[in-house]
Design an enzyme around this catalytic site. Structure first.
Site, short mmCIF file in Angstrom:
data_model
loop_
_atom_site.label_atom_id
_atom_site.label_comp_id
_atom_site.label_asym_id
_atom_site.label_seq_id
_atom_site.Cartn_x
_atom_site.Cartn_y
_atom_site.Cartn_z
N LEU A 8 -12.22 -10.74 -49.14
CA LEU A 8 -11.43 -9.82 -49.98
C LEU A 8 -11.88 -9.92 -51.44
O LEU A 8 -11.83 -10.99 -52.04
CB LEU A 8 -9.94 -10.15 -49.88
CG LEU A 8 -9.36 -10.16 -48.47
CD1 LEU A 8 -7.84 -10.19 -48.53
CD2 LEU A 8 -9.81 -8.93 -47.67
N GLY A 11 -9.67 -6.72 -55.63
CA GLY A 11 -8.67 -6.83 -56.71
C GLY A 11 -9.29 -6.63 -58.09
O GLY A 11 -10.46 -6.90 -58.31
N ARG A 15 -5.52 -10.48 -64.58
CA ARG A 15 -5.25 -11.68 -65.37
C ARG A 15 -6.52 -12.30 -65.97
O ARG A 15 -6.44 -13.17 -66.82
CB ARG A 15 -4.52 -12.71 -64.49
CG ARG A 15 -3.07 -12.34 -64.22
CD ARG A 15 -2.47 -13.22 -63.15
NE ARG A 15 -2.88 -12.82 -61.81
CZ ARG A 15 -2.58 -13.49 -60.69
NH1 ARG A 15 -1.90 -14.61 -60.75
NH2 ARG A 15 -2.97 -13.05 -59.51
N GLY A 80 -2.67 -4.43 -51.75
CA GLY A 80 -2.30 -5.75 -51.23
C GLY A 80 -3.34 -6.29 -50.26
O GLY A 80 -4.21 -5.56 -49.78
N GLU A 154 5.63 -15.55 -50.33
CA GLU A 154 4.99 -15.52 -51.64
C GLU A 154 5.96 -16.10 -52.68
O GLU A 154 7.18 -15.90 -52.57
CB GLU A 154 4.63 -14.07 -52.01
CG GLU A 154 3.45 -13.53 -51.24
CD GLU A 154 2.23 -14.42 -51.34
OE1 GLU A 154 1.67 -14.55 -52.44
OE2 GLU A 154 1.84 -15.03 -50.33
N TYR A 348 -45.42 -24.45 -77.96
CA TYR A 348 -45.01 -23.39 -77.03
C TYR A 348 -46.16 -23.15 -76.06
O TYR A 348 -47.27 -22.79 -76.46
CB TYR A 348 -44.67 -22.08 -77.77
CG TYR A 348 -44.46 -20.97 -76.77
CD1 TYR A 348 -43.42 -21.03 -75.85
CD2 TYR A 348 -45.34 -19.87 -76.71
CE1 TYR A 348 -43.25 -20.05 -74.88
CE2 TYR A 348 -45.17 -18.88 -75.75
CZ TYR A 348 -44.13 -18.98 -74.84
OH TYR A 348 -43.96 -18.01 -73.88
C1 UD1 Z 1 -2.85 -14.88 -52.33
C2 UD1 Z 1 -1.86 -15.11 -51.19
C3 UD1 Z 1 -1.09 -16.41 -51.44
C4 UD1 Z 1 -2.07 -17.56 -51.56
C5 UD1 Z 1 -3.13 -17.26 -52.64
C6 UD1 Z 1 -4.22 -18.30 -52.56
C7 UD1 Z 1 -1.16 -12.90 -50.36
C8 UD1 Z 1 -0.09 -11.89 -50.37
N1 UD1 Z 1 -0.95 -13.99 -51.09
O1 UD1 Z 1 -2.09 -14.69 -53.52
O2 UD1 Z 1 -0.20 -16.67 -50.36
O3 UD1 Z 1 -1.38 -18.76 -51.89
O4 UD1 Z 1 -3.74 -15.98 -52.43
O5 UD1 Z 1 -5.14 -18.17 -53.61
O6 UD1 Z 1 -2.13 -12.73 -49.66
N2 UD1 Z 1 -7.36 -8.33 -52.97
C9 UD1 Z 1 -7.93 -7.17 -52.49
N3 UD1 Z 1 -7.16 -6.04 -52.43
C10 UD1 Z 1 -5.85 -6.03 -52.78
C11 UD1 Z 1 -5.29 -7.24 -53.26
C12 UD1 Z 1 -6.06 -8.36 -53.34
O7 UD1 Z 1 -9.11 -7.14 -52.15
O8 UD1 Z 1 -5.23 -4.97 -52.66
C13 UD1 Z 1 -8.21 -9.53 -53.05
C14 UD1 Z 1 -8.36 -10.04 -54.47
O9 UD1 Z 1 -9.50 -9.47 -55.08
C15 UD1 Z 1 -8.52 -11.53 -54.27
C16 UD1 Z 1 -7.76 -11.81 -52.99
O10 UD1 Z 1 -7.60 -10.58 -52.34
O11 UD1 Z 1 -9.87 -11.89 -54.07
C17 UD1 Z 1 -6.38 -12.42 -53.25
O12 UD1 Z 1 -5.61 -11.55 -54.03
P1 UD1 Z 1 -4.68 -12.05 -55.21
O13 UD1 Z 1 -4.00 -10.88 -55.80
O14 UD1 Z 1 -5.44 -12.92 -56.13
O15 UD1 Z 1 -3.61 -12.91 -54.38
P2 UD1 Z 1 -2.73 -14.11 -54.91
O16 UD1 Z 1 -1.60 -13.56 -55.70
O17 UD1 Z 1 -3.58 -15.12 -55.54
CA CA Z 2 -5.69 -15.19 -56.20
#
Ligand code: UD1
Ligand code: CA
Length: 446
Positions: A8, A11, A15, A80, A154, A348
């Protein structure tokens, strides 16, 4: 058991406060995405699907650079983690295999840990990777019935009691593709973030009679990066681990906390690295070499018993052969330095081939660039390059020849010749004193 990986990486990484997609930020000079792809490969993944969204073209370009057969799917809107995994259904829904879900922003998972997940999966339907921590912060909390994991909450949606749970979700899960996609289809977005949480699939699985087991790993492995501060902390963890890895292998680090490595650094036993050394990507240092303080190395191979620095810069495409010395304020670029050759001070050397037992005097420069193209310099075995020689490339200096100090060498030097390419000195008797007297008089008048 064969499996495919979904990474994944869609995102936005809000932040991070950065224009660059989060997973392209680097740790140990490799993007987090590359770290995760590497672990998938090492763990034996058959195929890797990357879910990209925000600046997908940059993610795709970077992924293909690392592995040309990586497949990319686009998640148009980041709704998500469950919605992100869903995008891979088209490619993997009917694969009949397991899928392993990795997060692009969790770069330190070890391939041995994945192997433990694969083992655990033999006796359950979904294997969940978690960790126990004193600082659970915003991680999802794992809800257990004492035996199995029955749900993940979460932090944003957790009750105070659930927030006290120290068992956290790493985000990594492994299960049959069809089961995971079926569960995802049932996930809603009735939660604090109004997002489709992948984590909800555990509770849904439990309700449908499937079993989820927990595999624990070290907290450090699951370090997630969500801000530049966390990125810096991840870098620190990476460097600490590398320092220990090298010292355990017999590399002597005099002041480990001041030496910085890259993801692909290789160093042989018996090599000593002094203080404040930076090793950029693609560096191999063989056994029993010495890298002295304040040196910077990149894209080079250093052979045994050679000495680099202090204050040396070795740039890509360079080879320093056995027993060679590269001294202070010397820059070497795309050059081969033959064995037992010495370039000890202020030089050099670019696009050059230097033979064995060559002595390059202080202040020597290979003038390799004419403003348009680069040219080669060839210095053969046993040559002696006098201090402050300018070697205007393309040029060849023959075996056992000598260039006089201060020469500007524009023509090839034959073997064993002495090349003298500077104007002759003239001594005007008494003129030095006369000149000074005159200048002082002028100054006093004004
Ligand atoms: C997520 C987990 C959490 C875990 C944590 C570990 C969920 C709901 N939560 O939270 O339980 O403890 O990771 O680090 O899964 N991403 C997408 N598309 C989206 C949303 C996210 O590709 O629509 C990708 C982001 O780029 C990232 C990863 O998924 O690489 C995790 O997403 P992020 O929003 O960072 O989740 P956390 O809030 O860290
Ligand atoms: Ca994360």
């Amino acid at each position: 058991m064969s499996f495919s990986v979904v990474i994944l990486a869609a995102g936005k990484g809000t932040r991070m406060k950065s224009e660059k997609p989060k997973v392209l930020h680097t740790v140990g000079n490799a993007s987090m995405l590359h770290h995760v792809m590497e672990v998938a490969k090492r763990a034996g993944a058959e195929e890797t699907v990357i879910v990209a969204g925000h600046q997908a073209d940059l993610i795709s370009e970077s992924a293909k650079l690392k592995s040309p057969d990586a497949r990319i799917v686009i998640q148009e809107k980041q709704l998500g983690t469950a919605h992100a995994v869903k995008q891979a259904e088209r490619l993997l829904g009917k694969c009949g295999k397991d899928i392993l879900i990795l997060y692009g922003d969790v770069p330190f998972i070890k391939s041995e840990t994945i192997s433990r997940l694969i083992k655990a999966r033999k006796t359950c339907d979904i294997a969940v990777l978690g960790f126990d921590t004193k600082h659970p912060g915003m991680y999802g909390r794992l809800i257990s019935n004492g035996e199995n994991i029955i749900g993940i909450v979460e932090a944003k949606d957790a009750t105070q009691e659930q927030l006290n749970i120290s068992l956290c979700n790493s985000g990594v899960i492994l299960g049959r593709a069809d089961l995971i996609f079926d569960l995802i289809a049932k996930i809603g977005r009735d939660n604090a973030s109004k997002e489709f949480y992948l984590t909800d699939c555990i509770e849904l699985a439990t309700k449908a009679g499937f079993k989820s087991s927990l595999v624990l790993c070290d907290e450090k492995e699951t370090t997630g990066v969500n801000s530049l501060e966390e990125l810096a902390r991840a870098e620190e963890l990476f460097q600490k681990a590398k320092r220990i890895e090298f010292m355990e292998k017999g590399v002597q680090l005099n002041s480990p906390e001041t030496v910085f490595f890259s993801f692909d650094t290789e160093i042989g036993k018996g090599t000593v690295i002094e203080q404040n050394v930076v090793i950029a990507p693609a560096v191999t240092i063989e056994e029993n070499a010495t890298v002295r303080a304040f040196s910077h190395l990149e894209g080079c191979r250093i052979f045994p018993n050679s000495k680099i620095g202090p204050y040396a810069r070795i740039r890509p495409g360079s080879i320093v052969s056995e027993g060679a010395n590269i001294g202070n304020f010397v820059e070497v670029k795309k050059s081969i330095v033959g064995s037992k050759s010495k370039i000890n001070h202020l030089s050099y050397i670019g696009d050059a081939k230097i033979g064995e037992k060559v002595n390059v005097g202080a202040g020597t420069i290979t003038c390799n660039y004419d403003g348009v193209s680069k040219h080669n310099t060839d210095i053969e075995d046993g040559a002696f390059i006098g201090s402050n020689t300018m070697l205007v490339a393309p040029v060849k200096v023959g075996k056992s020849s000598v260039t006089a100090s201060g020469s500007v060498i524009t023509k090839d030097v034959p073997d064993e010749a002495l090349a003298f390419a500077r104007s002759r000195q003239e001594n005007k008797i008494g003129m030095g004193k006369k000149l000074m007297d005159f200048l002082r008089k002028q100054k006093n008048k004004s």
